[in-house]
Design a protein around this motif. Sequence first.
Motif, short mmCIF file in Angstrom:
data_model
loop_
_atom_site.label_atom_id
_atom_site.label_comp_id
_atom_site.label_asym_id
_atom_site.label_seq_id
_atom_site.Cartn_x
_atom_site.Cartn_y
_atom_site.Cartn_z
N SER A 170 0.82 -1.21 0.00
CA SER A 170 0.00 0.00 0.00
C SER A 170 0.85 1.26 0.00
O SER A 170 0.36 2.34 -0.33
CB SER A 170 -0.95 0.01 1.20
OG SER A 170 -0.23 0.09 2.40
N THR A 171 2.11 1.16 0.35
CA THR A 171 2.98 2.32 0.31
C THR A 171 3.54 2.58 -1.09
O THR A 171 4.20 3.60 -1.31
CB THR A 171 4.16 2.16 1.29
OG1 THR A 171 4.93 1.03 0.90
CG2 THR A 171 3.67 2.00 2.72
N THR A 212 1.98 3.45 -3.80
CA THR A 212 1.40 4.67 -4.36
C THR A 212 2.10 5.91 -3.82
O THR A 212 2.38 6.85 -4.58
CB THR A 212 -0.10 4.73 -4.03
OG1 THR A 212 -0.70 3.51 -4.44
CG2 THR A 212 -0.77 5.88 -4.72
N MET A 218 -3.21 8.32 3.01
CA MET A 218 -2.72 6.96 2.80
C MET A 218 -1.67 6.59 3.85
O MET A 218 -1.66 5.47 4.36
CB MET A 218 -2.14 6.81 1.39
CG MET A 218 -3.21 6.75 0.33
SD MET A 218 -2.54 6.35 -1.30
CE MET A 218 -1.79 7.90 -1.75
#
Length: 134
Positions: A84-85, A87, A113
């Motif tokens: 997820s990091t 992006t 995020m």
Amino acid sequence: MALAAWRREAHPWRLTALFFLLAGGLGGLVLALALRIWRVRVTLDAAAALGVVAVVLIGTVLGFSIYLQSVADIGGVRAGLLASTETIAALLFSALWLHTEFAPADWAGVFCMAVMVVLLALPELRSARSAPEP
């Protein structure tokens, strides 16, 4: 009739995948017909073909294989948090190396995020601190 029976037995993720497959395929078909892509002349030289092969092999096959190995090594939760990091990293690298300008809303999204990743990691961090040393 068969579709109705399939819907009753299908899991929600299957319906979602079917929807996006159909929407993407039909949308691409409509766009291709609207733009008449068969009339566009494309010259594919050796450098362009090599670039396509490199993107497919390195960016897709190798990248996905490494991700699957990381899931096997560190577990699905940690691998998902690390993924997820991606992006955030893509935005930061494009800002630093390509000097891409981003709007404040983009940076607010990055912040959201990052907060989400931290919030998802907190339960695992707390359980790691409370676990006795071996």
